[in-house]
Design a protein around this motif. Sequence first.
Motif, mmCIF file in Angstrom:
data_model
loop_
_atom_site.group_PDB
_atom_site.id
_atom_site.type_symbol
_atom_site.label_atom_id
_atom_site.label_comp_id
_atom_site.label_asym_id
_atom_site.label_seq_id
_atom_site.Cartn_x
_atom_site.Cartn_y
_atom_site.Cartn_z
ATOM 1 N N UNK A 229 2.848 -3.006 -14.560
ATOM 2 C CA UNK A 229 1.997 -4.195 -14.565
ATOM 3 C C UNK A 229 2.407 -5.173 -13.477
ATOM 4 N N UNK A 230 3.706 -5.340 -13.286
ATOM 5 C CA UNK A 230 4.209 -6.255 -12.263
ATOM 6 C C UNK A 230 3.856 -5.740 -10.871
ATOM 7 N N UNK A 231 4.036 -4.454 -10.659
ATOM 8 C CA UNK A 231 3.736 -3.846 -9.359
ATOM 9 C C UNK A 231 2.256 -4.005 -9.023
ATOM 10 N N UNK A 232 1.397 -3.687 -9.968
ATOM 11 C CA UNK A 232 -0.036 -3.741 -9.723
ATOM 12 C C UNK A 232 -0.509 -5.175 -9.480
ATOM 13 N N UNK A 233 0.033 -6.121 -10.229
ATOM 14 C CA UNK A 233 -0.339 -7.523 -10.047
ATOM 15 C C UNK A 233 0.084 -8.020 -8.678
ATOM 16 N N UNK A 234 1.289 -7.667 -8.273
ATOM 17 C CA UNK A 234 1.803 -8.071 -6.969
ATOM 18 C C UNK A 234 0.945 -7.484 -5.844
ATOM 19 N N UNK A 235 0.614 -6.210 -5.960
ATOM 20 C CA UNK A 235 -0.194 -5.558 -4.924
ATOM 21 C C UNK A 235 -1.584 -6.174 -4.830
ATOM 22 N N UNK A 236 -2.107 -6.654 -5.928
ATOM 23 C CA UNK A 236 -3.426 -7.258 -5.946
ATOM 24 C C UNK A 236 -3.414 -8.657 -5.335
ATOM 25 N N UNK A 237 -2.352 -9.421 -5.597
ATOM 26 C CA UNK A 237 -2.297 -10.823 -5.163
ATOM 27 C C UNK A 237 -1.707 -11.022 -3.769
ATOM 28 N N UNK A 238 -0.774 -10.173 -3.383
ATOM 29 C CA UNK A 238 -0.027 -10.392 -2.148
ATOM 30 C C UNK A 238 -0.904 -10.503 -0.895
ATOM 31 N N UNK A 239 -1.896 -9.627 -0.678
ATOM 32 C CA UNK A 239 -2.683 -9.734 0.564
ATOM 33 C C UNK A 239 -3.363 -11.092 0.730
ATOM 34 N N UNK A 240 -3.956 -11.606 -0.335
ATOM 35 C CA UNK A 240 -4.653 -12.883 -0.240
ATOM 36 C C UNK A 240 -3.679 -14.039 -0.048
ATOM 37 N N UNK A 241 -2.557 -14.008 -0.776
ATOM 38 C CA UNK A 241 -1.584 -15.085 -0.644
ATOM 39 C C UNK A 241 -0.928 -15.051 0.727
ATOM 40 N N UNK A 242 -0.618 -13.871 1.224
ATOM 41 C CA UNK A 242 -0.023 -13.758 2.553
ATOM 42 C C UNK A 242 -0.998 -14.254 3.617
ATOM 43 N N UNK A 243 -2.270 -13.909 3.448
ATOM 44 C CA UNK A 243 -3.283 -14.333 4.421
ATOM 45 C C UNK A 243 -3.391 -15.856 4.491
ATOM 46 N N UNK A 244 -3.158 -16.534 3.372
ATOM 47 C CA UNK A 244 -3.242 -17.998 3.370
ATOM 48 C C UNK A 244 -2.168 -18.626 4.245
ATOM 49 N N UNK A 245 -1.149 -17.846 4.587
ATOM 50 C CA UNK A 245 -0.080 -18.332 5.470
ATOM 51 C C UNK A 245 -0.150 -17.670 6.848
ATOM 52 N N UNK A 246 -1.271 -17.035 7.153
ATOM 53 C CA UNK A 246 -1.454 -16.438 8.467
ATOM 54 C C UNK A 246 -0.807 -15.084 8.631
ATOM 55 N N UNK A 247 -0.496 -14.410 7.526
ATOM 56 C CA UNK A 247 0.119 -13.082 7.572
ATOM 57 C C UNK A 247 -0.926 -12.053 7.134
ATOM 58 N N UNK A 248 -1.386 -11.226 8.069
ATOM 59 C CA UNK A 248 -2.505 -10.332 7.786
ATOM 60 C C UNK A 248 -2.171 -8.846 7.923
ATOM 61 N N UNK A 249 -1.232 -8.488 8.773
ATOM 62 C CA UNK A 249 -0.970 -7.065 9.020
ATOM 63 C C UNK A 249 -0.344 -6.406 7.794
ATOM 64 N N UNK A 250 -0.449 -5.086 7.747
ATOM 65 C CA UNK A 250 0.121 -4.326 6.632
ATOM 66 C C UNK A 250 1.618 -4.591 6.518
ATOM 67 N N UNK A 251 2.311 -4.630 7.642
ATOM 68 C CA UNK A 251 3.754 -4.880 7.640
ATOM 69 C C UNK A 251 4.073 -6.252 7.080
ATOM 70 N N UNK A 252 3.343 -7.262 7.522
ATOM 71 C CA UNK A 252 3.638 -8.629 7.101
ATOM 72 C C UNK A 252 3.287 -8.855 5.635
#
Length: 314
Positions: A229-252
């Motif tokens: 559950x923790x893994x799936x939640x993190x994978x779902x939220x991380x791209x959008x939250x990272x993008x809010x700080x200008x981090x878009x690439x798969x690595x970032x």
Amino acid sequence: MVVVPADHLVAAPDILELAGAPLWAIIDGASCPELPQLVDENGGICLYRASTPQDAPHAPWLIPVLPDAPMAEDLAALGNIQHWGIVFASDAGERKLHRHFRRFTMLWTDANEQAPVYFRFFDPRVLGDAIHALPVSDMAHLLAPVRQLWVPLSPLLGEWTGLSPLVEPELFRGKFFQLALPEKESPERPRAFAVRGHAYREMERLHGIRNRRKLARDLAHRFPTAPERVVMTCAELAPQKAASYGLFSVKHVGIYADAMMIFGPHFDKNEPEAAAILARHTPVSLTKAEALRTWSNDAWARKRERKHLSGSMA
């Protein structure tokens, strides 16, 4: 176009028995390091302008799958998670198939109005997205000479497979499933194959889903004791939250997701040092991402050291 139900999954050797016409594979050199050996043992022809795999190691190759040839056994040995290509049955000969599929290796998209981009329809992930996003008429043109079509099963193809991204390899290794073909239409085809408007946006959406599924699988590998559950939640939220700080690439996004797994989903607010790094207004996202990774590694090391000392004193 719909996917054949999961109970119709087949193993590689069964495809030879089920095929109602000569069997072929399109192998993606970018995902299959074994390509030179496959071509050497079975023959084949490149869909790009190349005469040997060494000339274009990342190109797609059309290879016959003959019952008594090595390729028949190689299909089972290739790793499904590599997304190495597709297998299909067709009455068309090599020259006709080569001529047909070469026309679809490039396509126009909304991403670039000035020039076409490579269309990797032979990648099962891309083909799956195209099946669900493109008009039936477009898929009918693409698959016109194909009588039956199989792709190697993988949890990273998309949600439509019915597989969790965290499924164990034993559940999909060496397995294929058959895609139902669209109804054949007029032999006429569009002047140029294109993905525009809604179809393009849908392809982008499906690509994002696949990226999140891959991120979940990568996180499960890096944090094997973490609850699903923790893994799936993190994978779902991380791209959008990272993008809010200008981090878009798969690595970032992966760096940001790692920090979420270690320090919690709200580390960007609860950890002052991390918050300061993410708040930087820098045009170079690499600098921010690397700074975040350095902080995460150092903070995690300090956290483990404090835990060790606390346990020793107890």
